[in-house]
Design a protein around this motif. Structure first.
Motif, mmCIF file in Angstrom:
data_model
loop_
_atom_site.group_PDB
_atom_site.id
_atom_site.type_symbol
_atom_site.label_atom_id
_atom_site.label_comp_id
_atom_site.label_asym_id
_atom_site.label_seq_id
_atom_site.Cartn_x
_atom_site.Cartn_y
_atom_site.Cartn_z
ATOM 1 N N ALA A 27 -5.984 3.555 8.038
ATOM 2 C CA ALA A 27 -4.866 3.933 7.164
ATOM 3 C C ALA A 27 -4.911 3.032 5.939
ATOM 4 O O ALA A 27 -5.283 1.860 6.030
ATOM 5 C CB ALA A 27 -3.532 3.788 7.882
ATOM 6 N N CYS B 211 -3.040 1.941 1.955
ATOM 7 C CA CYS B 211 -1.792 1.820 1.209
ATOM 8 C C CYS B 211 -2.178 1.586 -0.242
ATOM 9 O O CYS B 211 -3.327 1.234 -0.537
ATOM 10 C CB CYS B 211 -0.980 0.641 1.750
ATOM 11 N N SER C 276 2.826 9.710 10.208
ATOM 12 C CA SER C 276 2.681 10.667 9.114
ATOM 13 C C SER C 276 2.600 9.892 7.810
ATOM 14 O O SER C 276 2.930 8.700 7.754
ATOM 15 C CB SER C 276 3.869 11.635 9.076
ATOM 16 N N ASN C 277 2.181 10.562 6.759
ATOM 17 C CA ASN C 277 2.013 9.879 5.476
ATOM 18 C C ASN C 277 3.339 9.586 4.782
ATOM 19 O O ASN C 277 3.350 8.976 3.716
ATOM 20 C CB ASN C 277 1.092 10.693 4.562
ATOM 21 N N ASP C 278 4.445 10.001 5.380
ATOM 22 C CA ASP C 278 5.762 9.637 4.861
ATOM 23 C C ASP C 278 6.267 8.335 5.480
ATOM 24 O O ASP C 278 7.292 7.799 5.053
ATOM 25 C CB ASP C 278 6.786 10.750 5.163
ATOM 26 N N THR D 12 -6.014 7.840 7.210
ATOM 27 C CA THR D 12 -7.280 8.372 6.710
ATOM 28 C C THR D 12 -8.252 8.733 7.826
ATOM 29 O O THR D 12 -9.252 9.398 7.577
ATOM 30 C CB THR D 12 -7.960 7.347 5.780
ATOM 31 N N ASN E 171 4.605 3.160 1.759
ATOM 32 C CA ASN E 171 4.004 4.235 2.559
ATOM 33 C C ASN E 171 2.585 3.881 2.981
ATOM 34 O O ASN E 171 1.875 3.206 2.241
ATOM 35 C CB ASN E 171 3.946 5.533 1.753
ATOM 36 N N ASN F 46 -1.047 5.795 4.375
ATOM 37 C CA ASN F 46 -1.741 7.076 4.380
ATOM 38 C C ASN F 46 -2.823 7.035 5.460
ATOM 39 O O ASN F 46 -3.787 6.271 5.351
ATOM 40 C CB ASN F 46 -2.375 7.314 3.000
ATOM 41 N N THR G 261 -3.190 5.315 15.373
ATOM 42 C CA THR G 261 -2.432 6.018 14.337
ATOM 43 C C THR G 261 -1.722 7.271 14.872
ATOM 44 O O THR G 261 -1.145 8.029 14.094
ATOM 45 C CB THR G 261 -3.358 6.428 13.166
#
Length: 196
Positions: free
Chosen positions: A153, A155, A132-134, A122, A118, A120, A128
């Protein structure tokens, strides 16, 4: 027009095919003097930082990349070469994007970090958009960029590290968007639409 910079340190075809699937035919470029005529450029890379940086310098890419004023994205080792310094081989990078590349502290996890993970987001950025964070992307690396103001982003694999970075017209993705299925296609589309 998109240029794929060919320094002899990457599998160019997988990147080229990923853009072709999106309806764009990039040109593989071996002459740094031609870079300025392209609308955007990609610097892919695999292998050892010391060898890759040496080739960049010997082939004249350092000057061409530093002078480039349109969107340019490094992928994997290509991203790492855009930064200040890499512990891998104790080499100075191009110094375009702030931050150092250090050995990934994986703890009990296997190294290199290889597989899907995944990300994330930021920081909001054109690169970006739509993420999504999924969302998961495909990584293969054992060195990573520290988290700092250029991180878009992150990880986590043993430690937190930068997955996407950007400064001015330059950006980098530690993972392989060309191997990251639908999410990777979104990221490459974002890159093609990025205006600086």
């Amino acid at each position: 027009m998109i240029a794929i910079i060919n320094t002899g340190c990457a599998n160019i075809n997988s990147v080229r095919f990923a853009f072709e699937r999106l309806g764009v035919t990039p040109e593989v470029l071996s002459d740094p003097n031609q870079l300025a005529k392209f609308d955007r450029a990609v610097l892919p890379g695999v292998g050892h930082a010391n060898v890759a940086i040496k080739r960049l310098n010997e082939q004249g890419w350092k000057e061409a990349i530093n002078a480039y004023q349109r969107p340019l994205m490094g992928i994997c080792l290509g991203m790492q070469m855009l930064c200040d310094y890499s512990e891998e081989g104790d080499v100075t990078g191009l110094g375009i994007i702030d931050g150092s590349i250090k050995a990934l502290q994986t703890g009990d996890l296997t190294s290199p970090h290889m597989g899907w993970n995944n990300i994330n987001v930021t920081k909001a950025h054109p690169l970006t958009q739509g993420l999504s964070n999924d969302d998961q992307v495909y990584f293969v690396h054992s060195f990573a960029h520290e988290l700092n103001d250029t991180t878009l982003a992150s990880c986590e694999y043993g430690q937190a590290f930068s997955a996407i970075i950007a400064k001015d017209n330059y950006a980098g993705m530690q993972f392989h968007p060309e191997k990251s299925a639908k999410v990777g296609a979104q990221l490459l589309t974002n890159f093609m639409q990025w205006q600086v």
